[in-house]
Design an enzyme around this catalytic site. Structure first.
Site, PDB file in Angstrom:
ATOM      1  N   SER A  23      -4.792   3.419  -4.911  1.00 52.07           N
ATOM      2  CA  SER A  23      -5.743   2.418  -4.396  1.00 52.07           C
ATOM      3  C   SER A  23      -6.613   2.998  -3.289  1.00 52.07           C
ATOM      4  O   SER A  23      -7.824   2.775  -3.255  1.00 52.07           O
ATOM      5  CB  SER A  23      -4.981   1.234  -3.800  1.00 52.07           C
ATOM      6  OG  SER A  23      -4.406   0.468  -4.800  1.00 52.07           O
ATOM      7  N   ARG A  27     -10.807   3.932  -3.220  1.00 48.83           N
ATOM      8  CA  ARG A  27     -11.677   3.353  -2.182  1.00 48.83           C
ATOM      9  C   ARG A  27     -12.385   4.435  -1.383  1.00 48.83           C
ATOM     10  O   ARG A  27     -13.559   4.308  -1.032  1.00 48.83           O
ATOM     11  CB  ARG A  27     -10.849   2.465  -1.251  1.00 48.83           C
ATOM     12  CG  ARG A  27     -10.481   1.134  -1.922  1.00 48.83           C
ATOM     13  CD  ARG A  27      -9.299   0.502  -1.216  1.00 48.83           C
ATOM     14  NE  ARG A  27      -9.030  -0.859  -1.647  1.00 48.83           N
ATOM     15  CZ  ARG A  27      -8.430  -1.198  -2.790  1.00 48.83           C
ATOM     16  NH1 ARG A  27      -8.059  -0.253  -3.656  1.00 48.83           N
ATOM     17  NH2 ARG A  27      -8.216  -2.472  -3.090  1.00 48.83           N
ATOM     18  N   GLY A  95      -8.939   0.094 -13.757  1.00 46.37           N
ATOM     19  CA  GLY A  95      -9.333  -1.286 -13.463  1.00 46.37           C
ATOM     20  C   GLY A  95      -9.890  -1.425 -12.053  1.00 46.37           C
ATOM     21  O   GLY A  95     -10.823  -2.204 -11.812  1.00 46.37           O
ATOM     22  N   GLN A 170      -8.655  -6.457  -5.709  1.00 48.18           N
ATOM     23  CA  GLN A 170      -9.815  -5.861  -6.380  1.00 48.18           C
ATOM     24  C   GLN A 170     -11.035  -6.754  -6.231  1.00 48.18           C
ATOM     25  O   GLN A 170     -12.121  -6.291  -5.898  1.00 48.18           O
ATOM     26  CB  GLN A 170      -9.495  -5.625  -7.860  1.00 48.18           C
ATOM     27  CG  GLN A 170      -8.421  -4.568  -8.059  1.00 48.18           C
ATOM     28  CD  GLN A 170      -8.103  -4.318  -9.519  1.00 48.18           C
ATOM     29  OE1 GLN A 170      -8.534  -5.067 -10.396  1.00 48.18           O
ATOM     30  NE2 GLN A 170      -7.333  -3.278  -9.790  1.00 48.18           N
ATOM     31  N   ASP A 323       2.407  -4.425  -8.490  1.00 45.83           N
ATOM     32  CA  ASP A 323       2.592  -3.332  -9.455  1.00 45.83           C
ATOM     33  C   ASP A 323       4.056  -2.926  -9.611  1.00 45.83           C
ATOM     34  O   ASP A 323       4.374  -2.057 -10.422  1.00 45.83           O
ATOM     35  CB  ASP A 323       1.741  -2.127  -9.043  1.00 45.83           C
ATOM     36  CG  ASP A 323       0.256  -2.430  -9.170  1.00 45.83           C
ATOM     37  OD1 ASP A 323      -0.112  -3.285 -10.007  1.00 45.83           O
ATOM     38  OD2 ASP A 323      -0.542  -1.836  -8.427  1.00 45.83           O
TER      39      ASP A 323
HETATM   40  C1  S3P Z   1      -5.301  -2.855  -6.855  1.00 41.66           C
HETATM   41  C2  S3P Z   1      -5.016  -4.173  -6.781  1.00 41.66           C
HETATM   42  C3  S3P Z   1      -4.086  -4.847  -7.692  1.00 41.66           C
HETATM   43  C4  S3P Z   1      -3.206  -3.847  -8.412  1.00 41.66           C
HETATM   44  C5  S3P Z   1      -3.941  -2.662  -8.924  1.00 41.66           C
HETATM   45  C6  S3P Z   1      -4.642  -1.946  -7.793  1.00 41.66           C
HETATM   46  C7  S3P Z   1      -6.292  -2.317  -5.924  1.00 41.66           C
HETATM   47  O1  S3P Z   1      -4.855  -5.566  -8.629  1.00 41.66           O
HETATM   48  O2  S3P Z   1      -2.498  -4.471  -9.454  1.00 41.66           O
HETATM   49  O3  S3P Z   1      -3.064  -1.755  -9.548  1.00 41.66           O
HETATM   50  O4  S3P Z   1      -6.364  -1.083  -5.739  1.00 41.66           O
HETATM   51  O5  S3P Z   1      -7.025  -3.113  -5.327  1.00 41.66           O
HETATM   52  P1  S3P Z   1      -5.370  -7.067  -8.294  1.00 41.66           P
HETATM   53  O6  S3P Z   1      -5.959  -7.008  -6.953  1.00 41.66           O
HETATM   54  O7  S3P Z   1      -6.414  -7.398  -9.310  1.00 41.66           O
HETATM   55  O8  S3P Z   1      -4.152  -7.924  -8.384  1.00 41.66           O
END
Ligand code: S3P
Length: 435
Positions: A23, A27, A95, A170, A323
């Protein structure tokens, strides 16, 4: 697609340094590309997902020097300087990239960008970011109105006040990035706290941020000034697989070195402690008042095997362990009594439908799990027989299968183990080293 058989074995012993945080790496690459000055990055995650982010920012005009694995210098194009590439930007399986990047792109006036990705990405909804960005003034077209590929037409953005329908870091981050490019204060209201890495990085960049309870405000700016150097800590979500294995395999003792313990990420450790696991670590406490910490705390995490009892994971804990919930399902199979996860409907739109993946996957190995609309119920059966599990292309399901194999009576064959390379390319080697 690779199939790997993981046999049960002796205890896990020794030390582990987990891969860098996924994460935070995503960023830093995005903010580095948005910044006006170069930023030196130490310990950037060298895995498929975060390589997608480097390719994406390069396609948008940023220059990324790679001096050694994980050692980068990113030369950004500035907050309003993204250049439209010749074709669609490929987000791969990422994602987080797919949901954060549109926040930046929405503010690129007069320019259009198309995002696409792999088969799993094409099933993941983007309406949750498209909706607030449209309210801010961007134009967005998506397949069937909600799926990738989708196109963002950048516009002059106006600030909004947006109440998140689900606690999603996210979506929150996407709006914060768009807010940087809007004039005035954009506010996001979170139903529950979720990971706050974006806020911490923006605080380090000197951006005007305000927190009052569930309300988070960001004031738009002309330029983004990151510190000259940033270091990514180790990823607790990746370490969690070895931690779960060490809890389950009798006689294990594991020391995870210098791992990220930001309080918005440590829900799994709190849950396993409640289940009776021995976990010694210097965990960060939630800040009081409206403070936004700027640093990412790290700690060693010491884990030892031991018996477990069932627990109930409540909805407010879900974003803090999102996660790792599949691992809670696995631990529940070995625990005394029932383990229940509630308020986790978000799991249905992860890299796969993780409620189905954990329930069907672990039932196939001898577990007794039942899916609910917003989670699952696990009846402890004192262990798992073993068998075969398919990753379905989901990195976390692949690693779940391998850990189940180590703790099972007969071993587990994991079909699609190669998916682990999305976040943890050296996973099987690290496990082998600890046995
Ligand atoms: C993440 C946020 C989570 C997580 C993903 C990484 C991020 O998703 O499940 O693996 O880096 O912001 P959500 O914020 O959509 O729940």
């Amino acid at each position: 697609m690779s199939t790997v058989r993981v046999e049960p074995g002796g205890p896990l012993k020794g030390e582990l340094t987990a891969p860098s945080d996924k994460s935070i790496s995503h960023r830093i690459a995005l903010l580095g590309a948005m910044a006006g000055e170069p930023v030196r990055v130490h310990n950037y995650l060298d895995a498929a997902d975060t390589r997608s982010t480097l390719s994406a920012v390069r396609a948008l005009g940023a220059r990324v020097e790679e001096h050694a694995p994980g050692e980068l210098v990113i030369h950004g194009v500035g907050l309003r300087g993204a250049r439209p590439p010749g074709g669609p930007i490929d987000v791969g399986n990422a994602g987080t990239l797919m949901r954060l990047l549109p926040g930046w792109l929405a503010a690129q006036e007069g320019r259009s960008f198309t995002l696409d990705g792999d088969e799993s990405i094409r099933r993941r909804p983007v309406d949750r970011v498209a909706e607030p960005l449209r309210r801010m003034g961007a134009r967005i077209e998506a397949r069937e109105g909600r799926l990738p590929p989708f196109t963002i037409h950048g516009e002059r953005l106006r600030p909004i006040a947006y109440e998140l329908p689900v606690a999603s870091a996210q979506v929150k981050s996407c709006i914060l990035l768009a807010g940087l490019g809007a004039e005035g204060e954009t506010t996001v209201i979170e139903p529950e706290p979720s990971r706050d890495h974006t806020e911490r990085l923006l605080a380090r960049a000197g951006v005007l941020l305000r927190r009052a309870g569930p309300v988070l405000g960001v004031t738009g700016t002309g330029e983004l000034r990151l510190p000259g150097e940033l270091t990514v800590p180790a990823d607790l979500s990746s370490a969690a697989f070895a931690i779960a294995a060490a809890i389950l395999v009798p006689g294990s003792r594991l020391l995870v070195r210098d791992c990220g313990v930001n309080w918005t990420r440590t829900g799994f450790l709190q849950i396993v402690r409640r289940m009776g696991a021995s976990v010694v670590a210097d965990l960060e406490l939630p800040p009081t008042g409206g403070a936004i910490p700027a640093d990412e705390p790290v700690s060693d995490v010491e884990v030892a095997a031991g018996p477990l009892c069932g627990t109930v994971v409540e909805p407010h804990e879900v974003p803090l362990a999102i996660d790792e919930l599949a691992l809670v399902g696995l631990l529940g199979c070995f625990a005394d009594g029932e383990t229940v996860v509630r308020g986790a409907q978000e799991l249905r739109v992860k890299e796969s439908d993780r409620i189905a993946a954990v329930v069907d996957g672990l039932n196939g190995l001898g577990g007794d799990l039942e899916a609910t609309a917003d989670g699952f119920v696990v009846r402890g059966v004192g262990g798992l027989r073993g068998g075969r599990i398919a990753s379905g292309g989901d990195h976390r399901t692949a690693m779940l299968g391998a850990v189940a194999g180590l703790a099972s009576r007969e071993g587990v064959e994991v079909a699609g183990m190669d998916a682990a390379a999305v976040s943890y390319p050296g996973f099987l080697d690290d496990l082998a080293r600890l046995r």
